[in-house]
Enzyme design. Sequence first.
Site, PDB file in Angstrom:
ATOM      1  N   ASP A 154      46.506 -15.300  12.418  1.00 46.53           N
ATOM      2  CA  ASP A 154      45.427 -14.582  11.762  1.00 46.53           C
ATOM      3  C   ASP A 154      45.846 -13.121  11.678  1.00 46.53           C
ATOM      4  O   ASP A 154      46.189 -12.523  12.694  1.00 46.53           O
ATOM      5  CB  ASP A 154      44.166 -14.714  12.635  1.00 46.53           C
ATOM      6  CG  ASP A 154      42.907 -14.846  11.826  1.00 46.53           C
ATOM      7  OD1 ASP A 154      42.696 -13.990  10.957  1.00 46.53           O
ATOM      8  OD2 ASP A 154      42.135 -15.783  12.081  1.00 46.53           O
ATOM      9  N   ASP A 206      42.385 -12.099   7.221  1.00 46.35           N
ATOM     10  CA  ASP A 206      40.954 -11.929   7.428  1.00 46.35           C
ATOM     11  C   ASP A 206      40.349 -11.047   6.330  1.00 46.35           C
ATOM     12  O   ASP A 206      40.918 -10.011   5.975  1.00 46.35           O
ATOM     13  CB  ASP A 206      40.774 -11.262   8.800  1.00 46.35           C
ATOM     14  CG  ASP A 206      39.350 -11.285   9.294  1.00 46.35           C
ATOM     15  OD1 ASP A 206      38.828 -12.380   9.539  1.00 46.35           O
ATOM     16  OD2 ASP A 206      38.761 -10.189   9.460  1.00 46.35           O
ATOM     17  N   GLU A 232      41.333 -15.100   3.270  1.00 49.45           N
ATOM     18  CA  GLU A 232      39.929 -15.453   3.489  1.00 49.45           C
ATOM     19  C   GLU A 232      39.095 -14.727   2.450  1.00 49.45           C
ATOM     20  O   GLU A 232      39.057 -13.490   2.442  1.00 49.45           O
ATOM     21  CB  GLU A 232      39.458 -15.046   4.887  1.00 49.45           C
ATOM     22  CG  GLU A 232      38.023 -15.498   5.144  1.00 49.45           C
ATOM     23  CD  GLU A 232      37.249 -14.693   6.173  1.00 49.45           C
ATOM     24  OE1 GLU A 232      36.234 -15.188   6.674  1.00 49.45           O
ATOM     25  OE2 GLU A 232      37.641 -13.540   6.470  1.00 49.45           O
ATOM     26  N   HIS A 253      35.272 -21.304  11.880  1.00 47.42           N
ATOM     27  CA  HIS A 253      34.604 -20.739  13.051  1.00 47.42           C
ATOM     28  C   HIS A 253      33.437 -19.818  12.695  1.00 47.42           C
ATOM     29  O   HIS A 253      32.856 -19.206  13.578  1.00 47.42           O
ATOM     30  CB  HIS A 253      35.636 -19.972  13.886  1.00 47.42           C
ATOM     31  CG  HIS A 253      36.172 -18.776  13.149  1.00 47.42           C
ATOM     32  ND1 HIS A 253      36.946 -18.891  12.010  1.00 47.42           N
ATOM     33  CD2 HIS A 253      36.010 -17.450  13.348  1.00 47.42           C
ATOM     34  CE1 HIS A 253      37.228 -17.685  11.560  1.00 47.42           C
ATOM     35  NE2 HIS A 253      36.683 -16.792  12.344  1.00 47.42           N
ATOM     36  N   ASP A 254      33.141 -19.696  11.398  1.00 46.42           N
ATOM     37  CA  ASP A 254      32.038 -18.835  10.971  1.00 46.42           C
ATOM     38  C   ASP A 254      30.862 -19.613  10.391  1.00 46.42           C
ATOM     39  O   ASP A 254      29.820 -19.023  10.112  1.00 46.42           O
ATOM     40  CB  ASP A 254      32.526 -17.855   9.892  1.00 46.42           C
ATOM     41  CG  ASP A 254      33.547 -16.870  10.423  1.00 46.42           C
ATOM     42  OD1 ASP A 254      33.430 -16.443  11.599  1.00 46.42           O
ATOM     43  OD2 ASP A 254      34.474 -16.511   9.661  1.00 46.42           O
TER      44      ASP A 254
HETATM   45  C1  GLC Z   1      36.131 -12.926   9.246  1.00 46.79           C
HETATM   46  C2  GLC Z   1      36.246 -13.784  10.473  1.00 46.79           C
HETATM   47  C3  GLC Z   1      35.016 -13.603  11.307  1.00 46.79           C
HETATM   48  C4  GLC Z   1      34.928 -12.158  11.721  1.00 46.79           C
HETATM   49  C5  GLC Z   1      34.961 -11.244  10.501  1.00 46.79           C
HETATM   50  C6  GLC Z   1      35.224  -9.833  10.885  1.00 46.79           C
HETATM   51  O1  GLC Z   1      35.106 -13.316   8.414  1.00 46.79           O
HETATM   52  O2  GLC Z   1      36.464 -15.108  10.094  1.00 46.79           O
HETATM   53  O3  GLC Z   1      34.999 -14.434  12.426  1.00 46.79           O
HETATM   54  O4  GLC Z   1      33.761 -11.934  12.444  1.00 46.79           O
HETATM   55  O5  GLC Z   1      36.007 -11.598   9.622  1.00 46.79           O
HETATM   56  O6  GLC Z   1      36.548  -9.693  11.318  1.00 46.79           O
END
Ligand code: GLC
Length: 536
Positions: free
Chosen positions: A101, A203, A266, A327-328
């Site tokens: 990541d 991310d 992402e 995970h979100d």
């Molecule tokens: C992304 C991650 C998430 C995190 C956010 C801020 O969306 O997947 O878990 O809280 O970024 O870094």
Amino acid sequence: MDQSDKDWWRHGIFYQVYPRSFQDTDGDGVGDIRGIIERLPYLKSLGIDAVWLSPIFPSPMADFGYDISDYTGIDPLFGTMDDFDALVSAAHESGLKIILDLVPNHTSDQHPWFIESRGSRDGPKRDWYIWRDGKSEGEPPNNWLSEFGGSAWAYDDATGQYYYHAFLAQQPDLNWRNPAVREVIYEVMRFWLRRGVDGFRVDVIWHLIKDVEFRDNPANPHYLEGRPPNEKILTQYSTDQPEVHEVIAEMRRVIDEFDDRVLIGEIYLPLHRLVVYYGNDLAGAQMPFNFALLSTLWSARSIEKIIADYESALPAGAWPNWVLGNHDRPRVASRVGMEQARVAAMLLLTLRGTPTLYYGDEIGMHQVAIAPDQVRDPFEKNVPGIGVGRDGCRTPMQWNATANAGFSTTRPWLPLADDYTHENVVNLDADAGSVLSLYKALIALRKKWPQLVTGAYQPVAAQGDILLYRREGQDSVIVVALNLGPEPASIASDSIGFGRQILLSTFLDRQGEEIHGALDLRGNEGVILGGPAQAG
Ligand code: GLC
């Protein structure tokens, strides 16, 4: 997978590990790198090809590792750099790729860069972050909101300015218009690529560049009461700016300095905006994550439309991908129900495009209810009570029926699901009809039938709760028939073609059945049919 396959990321199956919750080996209730090494044989047995790890870098853990204080280290909670190197070699030896990541949009407020940046208005790192004067006394520079609630601007007494944070105040955004910031992160990428990692999941990549004038964002006319407060305004000026594609192309060039690596982004955007992230001449992200299945209404017609929209929006030569959980977002088993979670697995693993699985979905893990005093997620703490909490999808992997589910020797950092004594890897592996057995069978089938990977996607018109499509190979065709509803349904033989045989049912019980006339599906059943290409 063939290790010399340059297209491994097109042909393979990705699996996301949330390291805190996968396997603890040092008895602190939090998973670690050694734990992932221990579980490589399991990952191998599933048949997946690449493992993406959520962040394992030094972090104050305000956002559980998405707030990094050192980009080229390993947090002691997870282990050491030696452990990491051992993981990469062990994974590679067993034919698995490792994806890290990369969190370039923001650092931790404890990162030395930020500490220096906030130290004075004219220091060399001031411009590494986004500092602005308030609009007026006590008023932030503009109306931008933090994704985790409240203003996205934090006032810093020491120098009398505000800094921008798209997420927590402990996660100040880096200034990606500053070339020095770009260079330092590109070096971070090279550091890990040299250590052998096979790519990055970047991310919030669509956040990297903000409007140069920091204009106010417009109000969201479609805001729904009860939704998170940041949705009250649109992110027109704070995300998805045209110049972000320059940055992504630069990142891709770094990736391409090395052989056969992959850049995943992402991106939560509508499909027509998402596909722009492949970049001009496909020189952007190889896989802008497609999250459409995470938020769709679970009905045959809406999913059919998503697939059609996505397939037609893809630029020529762009490779698709699909994600069912992360995970979100709430677990798929809870979003669509356990019966449909099996159908969802069949969908994910028979669509055209690289599938990404989320740890535990293969054993049907559901969203775990978190008592108020057990909440860990800062999003839930900031915006309580409306269901935004992400702890419920991050609970420990359920390996077996022993105390702490074989995850740890001690009480885990998040509660275990109360059904773990039967819903666990050991139990489900021994059950030929389990969801785990289904996942394994689907993955094996995807390996056996190349048209499930590379064949064209051909929708077939269907009614009601039936989603029907073909994946076409040279001399054979696969037909996928999914019943998205609880009632039995029948599909006329002219829509599926003749000479078909069931290769797999989501109930794992009809294998080899010849279909002569209509195809009868039970409620919540999906089947994969094989047969000669001409027959359709
Ligand atoms: C992304 C991650 C998430 C995190 C956010 C801020 O969306 O997947 O878990 O809280 O970024 O870094």
